[in-house]
Design a protein around this motif. Structure first.
Motif, PDB file in Angstrom:
ATOM      1  N   ALA A 262      47.055  38.678  41.577  1.00 20.20           N
ATOM      2  CA  ALA A 262      46.311  39.939  41.622  1.00 20.20           C
ATOM      3  C   ALA A 262      46.060  40.374  43.061  1.00 20.20           C
ATOM      4  N   TRP A 263      45.687  39.445  43.929  1.00 26.04           N
ATOM      5  CA  TRP A 263      45.452  39.795  45.335  1.00 26.04           C
ATOM      6  C   TRP A 263      46.762  40.104  46.058  1.00 26.04           C
ATOM      7  N   GLY A 264      47.859  39.594  45.571  1.00 28.63           N
ATOM      8  CA  GLY A 264      49.147  39.879  46.187  1.00 28.63           C
ATOM      9  C   GLY A 264      49.552  41.330  46.090  1.00 28.63           C
ATOM     10  N   ALA A 265      48.946  42.060  45.161  1.00 27.54           N
ATOM     11  CA  ALA A 265      49.254  43.476  44.977  1.00 27.54           C
ATOM     12  C   ALA A 265      48.237  44.385  45.659  1.00 27.54           C
ATOM     13  N   ARG A 266      47.310  43.794  46.432  1.00 23.65           N
ATOM     14  CA  ARG A 266      46.243  44.578  47.071  1.00 23.65           C
ATOM     15  C   ARG A 266      46.437  44.625  48.581  1.00 23.65           C
ATOM     16  N   GLN A 267      45.549  45.324  49.277  1.00 22.48           N
ATOM     17  CA  GLN A 267      45.561  45.434  50.728  1.00 22.48           C
ATOM     18  C   GLN A 267      44.441  44.574  51.314  1.00 22.48           C
ATOM     19  N   PRO A 268      44.602  44.085  52.545  1.00 24.63           N
ATOM     20  CA  PRO A 268      43.560  43.224  53.142  1.00 24.63           C
ATOM     21  C   PRO A 268      42.174  43.860  53.125  1.00 24.63           C
ATOM     22  N   GLY A 269      42.104  45.162  53.370  1.00 23.28           N
ATOM     23  CA  GLY A 269      40.820  45.833  53.412  1.00 23.28           C
ATOM     24  C   GLY A 269      40.115  45.906  52.066  1.00 23.28           C
ATOM     25  N   GLU A 270      40.813  45.579  50.998  1.00 22.42           N
ATOM     26  CA  GLU A 270      40.216  45.612  49.664  1.00 22.42           C
ATOM     27  C   GLU A 270      39.516  44.311  49.300  1.00 22.42           C
ATOM     28  N   VAL A 271      39.708  43.272  50.109  1.00 17.10           N
ATOM     29  CA  VAL A 271      39.066  41.983  49.814  1.00 17.10           C
ATOM     30  C   VAL A 271      37.588  42.077  50.176  1.00 17.10           C
ATOM     31  N   PRO A 272      36.684  41.782  49.247  1.00 15.97           N
ATOM     32  CA  PRO A 272      35.245  41.897  49.537  1.00 15.97           C
ATOM     33  C   PRO A 272      34.785  40.810  50.505  1.00 15.97           C
ATOM     34  N   ALA A 273      33.622  41.021  51.072  1.00 14.18           N
ATOM     35  CA  ALA A 273      33.080  40.057  52.037  1.00 14.18           C
ATOM     36  C   ALA A 273      32.699  38.741  51.383  1.00 14.18           C
ATOM     37  N   HIS A 274      32.391  38.794  50.094  1.00 16.40           N
ATOM     38  CA  HIS A 274      32.014  37.588  49.357  1.00 16.40           C
ATOM     39  C   HIS A 274      32.856  37.499  48.082  1.00 16.40           C
ATOM     40  N   LEU A 275      33.390  36.326  47.837  1.00 14.97           N
ATOM     41  CA  LEU A 275      34.264  36.126  46.682  1.00 14.97           C
ATOM     42  C   LEU A 275      34.146  34.672  46.248  1.00 14.97           C
ATOM     43  N   ASP A 276      33.847  34.455  44.968  1.00 16.24           N
ATOM     44  CA  ASP A 276      33.680  33.084  44.494  1.00 16.24           C
ATOM     45  C   ASP A 276      34.571  32.767  43.298  1.00 16.24           C
ATOM     46  N   ASP A 277      35.560  33.611  43.067  1.00 16.15           N
ATOM     47  CA  ASP A 277      36.445  33.461  41.904  1.00 16.15           C
ATOM     48  C   ASP A 277      37.892  33.334  42.383  1.00 16.15           C
TER      49      ASP A 277
END
Length: 287
Positions: A262-277
């Motif tokens: 799922a993250w492979g299809a996104r852009q770096p700026g779309e990653v939130p500051a906090h992620l636990d999953d």
């Protein structure tokens, strides 16, 4: 008196995130910076701040130095396009090959060109003129000093005492450690989550790697499609040194899987500051 000629007009091919950032630093240093937007997407055209010269042929005619900044899998084609444009126009800009490729790849690109080439390698994030920690750029080859003389706030040019290929070799070594670590981290975190021990694993790993976490792993996943080719170039470099390519080939497989997540299809700026999953890091989640 400094005998190194000062270059005023620089071309950047192509105007992606890294190329546009590097061009911005050169522009901040007082250089005129051009690119070619021919055939580029509407998103790229809207994003870039660089002056459009027109076609690649127009670009090579207009610049003193041309910097190639493309994904590693596109490096040979970009080199051939520039060589063809130089042959067609008679232009001979100094080409700086800044892609994450093996020394054998950059020497092959140099052999295609009718003019001179400086081997370069960007080690770090896209540079910013105001950054307090300049992005390091390795340079090698007989004319490396001409590139190192360019004023570019946010960039630290590092001349290596070696031929064309030395800068790329340095990049292959540093990238194998940095990007190799991210691939190992992804595998460890997903496996830990599968077994219900993710918090304990993160706490333990952070004793040695304080910045380890799901967020940097997700950011790496957004660039996985490009890192696959980079790992392949690293495998070629390590094999040429008499070492097994299996390690880098395995890392390429990890990034190949990550590119389908799922993250492979996104852009770096779309990653939130906090992620636990870690779900978004699992292969196939993005298909």
């Amino acid at each position: 008196m400094d005998s190194v000629p000062r270059v005023s007009t620089v071309g950047v091919l192509a105007p992606g995130a890294m190329g546009t950032a590097l061009g911005g630093c050169l522009a901040a240093g007082g250089h005129r910076v051009l690119t070619s937007l021919a055939g580029r997407s509407a998103a790229t055209v809207a994003r870039t701040t660089l002056e459009d010269a027109g076609t690649v042929a127009d670009l090579v005619r207009a610049v003193d130095v041309l910097m190639l900044v493309v994904p590693p899998g596109a490096a040979r084609d970009a080199g051939r396009d520039v060589a063809a444009a130089c042959d067609a126009t008679g232009a001979r800009p100094l080409v700086v090959e800044l892609d994450a490729v093996a020394p054998t790849t950059v020497t092959a690109i140099a052999a295609d060109l009718p003019g001179d080439l400086v081997d370069g390698a960007i080690s770090g994030p896209p540079p910013r003129p105001e950054s307090g920690a300049p992005t390091r750029v390795f340079l090698s080859g007989p004319r490396a000093a001409e590139v190192a003389a360019l004023t570019a706030p946010g960039v630290r040019w590092i001349e290596l005492d070696g031929p064309v290929g030395a800068a790329s070799a340095a990049k292959m070594c540093t990238a194998s450690v940095r990007k190799g670590f991210q691939a190992l981290l992804v595998q460890a975190l997903v496996t830990a989550d599968e077994h219900g021990v993710l918090p304990a694993v993160l706490e333990d790993v952070r004793l040695d790697f304080p910045d380890a976490g799901i967020v940097p792993a997700a950011v790496a996943a957004t660039k996985a499609w490009r890192f696959v080719d980079e790992m392949t170039e690293i495998a070629t470099t390590q094999a040429a040194a008499g070492l097994t390519p299996a390690l880098a080939d395995g890392l390429a497989a990890v990034y190949r899987d990550l590119a389908t997540s799922a993250w492979g299809a996104r852009q770096p700026g779309e990653v939130p500051a906090h992620l636990d999953d870690t779900t978004g890091l699992r292969p196939g989640d993005g298909t």
